[in-house]
Design an enzyme around this catalytic site. Structure first.
Site, PDB file in Angstrom:
ATOM      1  N   ASN A   7       0.893  -1.333  -0.259  1.00  2.04           N
ATOM      2  CA  ASN A   7       0.127   0.426  -0.304  1.00  2.04           C
ATOM      3  C   ASN A   7       0.898   0.821  -0.224  1.00  2.04           C
ATOM      4  OD1 ASN A   7      -2.318   1.992   0.335  1.00  2.04           O
ATOM      5  ND2 ASN A   7      -2.955   1.120   2.138  1.00  2.04           N
ATOM      6  N   LYS A  14       3.036   0.297   3.094  1.00  2.00           N
ATOM      7  CA  LYS A  14       3.337  -0.304   3.676  1.00  2.00           C
ATOM      8  C   LYS A  14       3.369  -1.703   3.177  1.00  2.00           C
ATOM      9  CE  LYS A  14      -0.338   2.278   6.827  1.00  2.00           C
ATOM     10  NZ  LYS A  14      -1.773   2.779   6.400  1.00  2.00           N
ATOM     11  N   ARG A  89      -2.211  -2.368  -3.357  1.00  2.00           N
ATOM     12  CA  ARG A  89      -3.431  -1.176  -3.000  1.00  2.00           C
ATOM     13  C   ARG A  89      -3.335  -0.085  -4.113  1.00  2.00           C
ATOM     14  NH1 ARG A  89      -5.555   2.389   1.671  1.00  2.00           N
ATOM     15  NH2 ARG A  89      -7.606   3.158   0.855  1.00  2.00           N
ATOM     16  N   HIS A 178     -13.163   2.462   0.249  1.00  2.00           N
ATOM     17  CA  HIS A 178     -13.705   1.510   1.138  1.00  2.00           C
ATOM     18  C   HIS A 178     -13.675   0.387   0.317  1.00  2.00           C
ATOM     19  CE1 HIS A 178     -13.757   4.257   4.503  1.00  2.00           C
ATOM     20  NE2 HIS A 178     -11.685   4.422   4.913  1.00  2.00           N
ATOM     21  N   HIS A 204     -18.579   0.801   7.753  1.00  2.00           N
ATOM     22  CA  HIS A 204     -16.701   0.843   8.183  1.00  2.00           C
ATOM     23  C   HIS A 204     -16.447   2.641   8.196  1.00  2.00           C
ATOM     24  CE1 HIS A 204     -12.926   0.026   6.081  1.00  2.00           C
ATOM     25  NE2 HIS A 204     -12.106   1.560   6.974  1.00  2.00           N
ATOM     26  N   ASN A 207     -11.143   5.833  11.517  1.00  2.00           N
ATOM     27  CA  ASN A 207     -11.215   7.658  10.769  1.00  2.00           C
ATOM     28  C   ASN A 207     -11.914   7.501  10.229  1.00  2.00           C
ATOM     29  OD1 ASN A 207      -9.564   9.751  11.829  1.00  2.00           O
ATOM     30  ND2 ASN A 207      -8.016   9.490   9.771  1.00  2.00           N
ATOM     31  N   GLY A 208     -11.472   6.967   8.299  1.00  2.00           N
ATOM     32  CA  GLY A 208     -12.518   7.304   7.175  1.00  2.00           C
ATOM     33  C   GLY A 208     -13.744   6.102   7.471  1.00  2.00           C
ATOM     34  N   ARG A 237     -13.308  14.288   7.994  1.00  2.00           N
ATOM     35  CA  ARG A 237     -13.269  14.984   7.382  1.00  2.00           C
ATOM     36  C   ARG A 237     -15.034  16.008   7.421  1.00  2.00           C
ATOM     37  NH1 ARG A 237     -11.995   9.760   4.353  1.00  2.00           N
ATOM     38  NH2 ARG A 237      -9.952   9.965   3.947  1.00  2.00           N
ATOM     39  N   GLY A 327     -11.423   0.296  12.924  1.00  2.00           N
ATOM     40  CA  GLY A 327     -11.736   0.952  14.343  1.00  2.00           C
ATOM     41  C   GLY A 327     -12.528   1.469  15.324  1.00  2.00           C
ATOM     42  N   ASN A 331     -14.011  -1.536  17.780  1.00  2.00           N
ATOM     43  CA  ASN A 331     -13.578  -1.450  19.017  1.00  2.00           C
ATOM     44  C   ASN A 331     -14.054  -0.527  20.187  1.00  2.00           C
ATOM     45  OD1 ASN A 331     -11.490  -3.100  19.005  1.00  2.00           O
ATOM     46  ND2 ASN A 331     -10.997  -0.965  17.066  1.00  2.00           N
ATOM     47  N   GLU A 380      -8.557  -5.765   5.567  1.00  2.00           N
ATOM     48  CA  GLU A 380      -7.963  -5.613   3.701  1.00  2.00           C
ATOM     49  C   GLU A 380      -6.749  -5.892   2.640  1.00  2.00           C
ATOM     50  OE1 GLU A 380      -9.435  -0.964   3.466  1.00  2.00           O
ATOM     51  OE2 GLU A 380      -8.853  -1.710   4.839  1.00  2.00           O
TER      52      GLU A 380
HETATM   53  P1  ADP Z   1      -7.702   3.986   9.352  1.00 10.33           P
HETATM   54  O1  ADP Z   1      -9.463   4.813   8.982  1.00 10.33           O
HETATM   55  O2  ADP Z   1      -7.156   5.188   9.258  1.00 10.33           O
HETATM   56  O3  ADP Z   1      -7.582   2.358   9.011  1.00 10.33           O
HETATM   57  P2  ADP Z   1      -8.895   2.930  11.602  1.00 10.33           P
HETATM   58  O4  ADP Z   1     -10.041   1.817  11.055  1.00 10.33           O
HETATM   59  O5  ADP Z   1      -7.919   2.722  12.246  1.00 10.33           O
HETATM   60  O6  ADP Z   1      -8.665   4.048  11.133  1.00 10.33           O
HETATM   61  O7  ADP Z   1     -10.061   3.623  12.812  1.00 10.33           O
HETATM   62  C1  ADP Z   1      -9.545   4.451  13.793  1.00 10.33           C
HETATM   63  C2  ADP Z   1     -10.013   5.084  14.985  1.00 10.33           C
HETATM   64  O8  ADP Z   1     -10.188   3.838  15.293  1.00 10.33           O
HETATM   65  C3  ADP Z   1      -9.873   6.144  16.093  1.00 10.33           C
HETATM   66  O9  ADP Z   1     -10.577   7.152  15.949  1.00 10.33           O
HETATM   67  C4  ADP Z   1     -10.062   5.329  16.833  1.00 10.33           C
HETATM   68  O10 ADP Z   1      -9.884   5.707  18.161  1.00 10.33           O
HETATM   69  C5  ADP Z   1     -10.968   4.219  17.166  1.00 10.33           C
HETATM   70  N1  ADP Z   1     -10.747   3.250  17.869  1.00 10.33           N
HETATM   71  C6  ADP Z   1      -9.203   2.470  17.597  1.00 10.33           C
HETATM   72  N2  ADP Z   1      -9.767   1.274  18.539  1.00 10.33           N
HETATM   73  C7  ADP Z   1     -10.305   1.545  19.622  1.00 10.33           C
HETATM   74  C8  ADP Z   1     -10.766   1.707  20.739  1.00 10.33           C
HETATM   75  N3  ADP Z   1     -10.239   0.247  21.449  1.00 10.33           N
HETATM   76  N4  ADP Z   1     -12.621   2.515  21.190  1.00 10.33           N
HETATM   77  C9  ADP Z   1     -13.028   2.888  20.487  1.00 10.33           C
HETATM   78  N5  ADP Z   1     -12.476   3.697  19.611  1.00 10.33           N
HETATM   79  C10 ADP Z   1     -11.498   2.613  19.216  1.00 10.33           C
END
Ligand code: ADP
Length: 394
Positions: A7, A14, A89, A178, A204, A207-208, A237, A327, A331, A380
């Site tokens: 990527n 990466k 990617r 995505h 999904h 962050n995005g 965003r 993320g 989580n 992914e």
């Molecule tokens: P990206 O779009 O950069 O791939 P990710 O899918 O890694 O992003 O998601 C990042 C987001 O996931 C961040 O806002 C982070 O706070 C959230 N996140 C990651 N772990 C946790 C957790 N344990 N509890 C709540 N939010 C989490």
């Protein structure tokens, strides 16, 4: 089989070396500060090594990756011969790619032609591809596009209600992103349900963030658009916004359109509303500490995600299964609960105990929920490796 998944970004790259059949990752890592100085972080299991290595271009970065993969101390292979194929990617496939593609001259030309649609990412992705061709000229390589999964959308979903000439002359339409993640989840759902016919809304949320409406494994609609700026509000965003906001801000503050879009891409969303952070963990902490702006940011996010799920329920004429991934989706039990509370009207009901799960594939809905709700961790890289293996093995 070993697939090297790449990527490539403008100054970073990466990589993961993985087995597409088992999903086992033998090694992974990150090259950073390409064109500046160069740093390699390489991980094998729990062991991590960081090395400063000059990387004047992506070629040196790829060469450094191949070297460390064969390193007597930190390596996992004896020779490059053990890498069977490379999967890249690529952000934007425009209307040219509705599936992954073996990289040849025609494929590279088509990716180049998509640069106006993905001006930041496609050139970087191409640098990664060219660097691999330079150091591994005989290895089969495959391009996997973020947009490809969404190419099954019907025109009523992908066309913007603007004069047709912009679509016909300039390819202006909804593409969605995505896609590799949405495709992976759609495949997992087919396997979870043990059938090919289902109506799925996949959230999904990272962050995005983007949502997709999927019928029988095919994408029918998705929340991102021509660019990843559209849809629900995200870490930084804005998500969907009235275009007149851009006009107003540009006029009042003497900003160029590019400057204004930079603000909408990098300073808005959760960061913009909370004034604190784009990270959901910080927002949850801020909200718990009584920061009303953090609470509002979280409320806005869940409200907009729930609205999209509702609109996709209408688009699909009902939903069988709702999935959370990435993320926050994997989580964030509180976020999932707040979103699903809005969807009680259509019979969505979480099991609060099961919803405590983080990062594991599991059904989190109550037995009497009319819609199954699942957490499905996305992968992914595995999807890229599987597409690569499929194409290379014919
Ligand atoms: P990206 O779009 O950069 O791939 P990710 O899918 O890694 O992003 O998601 C990042 C987001 O996931 C961040 O806002 C982070 O706070 C959230 N996140 C990651 N772990 C946790 C957790 N344990 N509890 C709540 N939010 C989490």
């Amino acid at each position: 089989m070993n697939v090297l998944v790449i990527n490539a970004g403008s100054s970073s790259l990466k990589y993961q070396l993985m087995n597409p059949e088992t999903g086992d990752v033998t090694a992974k890592g990150l090259c950073e500060r390409i064109y500046i100085d160069g740093r390699l972080t390489h991980k094998v299991g729990d062991k991590k090594v960081v090395k400063d290595i000059p990387m004047p271009t992506h070629s040196e970065a790829i060469a450094a990756v191949l070297e460390i993969l064969q390193d007597p101390e930190h390596g996992v292979i004896k020779s490059v011969d053990e890498i069977d194929a490379v999967g890249h990617r690529v952000l934007h496939g425009g209307m040219k790619f509705s599936d992954s593609c073996i990289i040849d001259d025609a494929c590279i030309k088509a990716i180049e032609e998509c640069i106006p649609l993905g001006p930041l990412h496609n050139p970087a992705n191409l640098m990664g591809i060219r660097a691999c061709q330079a150091v591994m000229p005989t290895k089969p390589q495959v391009a996997v596009f973020d947009t490809a999964f969404h190419m099954t959308m019907p025109p009523k979903a992908y066309r913007y209600a603007i004069p047709t000439e912009y679509y016909e002359n300039d390819d202006i339409r909804r593409y969605g992103f995505h896609g590799t993640s949405h495709k992976y989840i759609a495949r997992r759902v087919a396997s979870i349900l043990g059938k090919k016919e289902f109506k799925l809304v996949n959230c999904h949320l990272g962050n995005g963030s983007s949502l997709s409406a999927v019928k029988d494994g095919k994408c029918m609609d998705t929340s991102m658009g021509l660019s990843p700026l559209a849809g629900v509000p995200m870490g930084t965003r804005s998500g969907d916004i009235d275009a007149c906001v851009v006009q107003f801000i540009c006029n009042k503050y003497g900003m160029s359109v590019d400057e204004c879009l930079n603000m909408l891409n990098k300073k808005s969303g959760m960061l913009g509303i909370s004034g604190v952070s784009s990270d959901f963990r910080d927002l949850e902490q801020g909200s718990a500490d009584g920061n009303e702006n953090c609470t509002l940011a979280l409320e806005k996010f869940c409200y907009e995600v729930a609205k999209y799920v509702g609109s996709y329920a209408a688009a699909l004429n009902g939903i069988d299964i709702l999935t959370f991934t990435a993320g926050v989706g994997e989580n964030g039990p509180d976020t999932r609960q707040m979103i699903c509370d809005y969807l009680a009207f259509m019979g969505v009901k979480l099991d609060p105990e099961k919803n405590k799960i983080r990062g594991k594939e599991m059904m989190i809905s109550a037995p009497d929920s009319k819609v199954q709700v699942w957490v499905v961790p996305t992968n992914e890289e595995l999807m890229i490796a599987q597409d690569t293996a499929e194409l290379v093995n014919g």
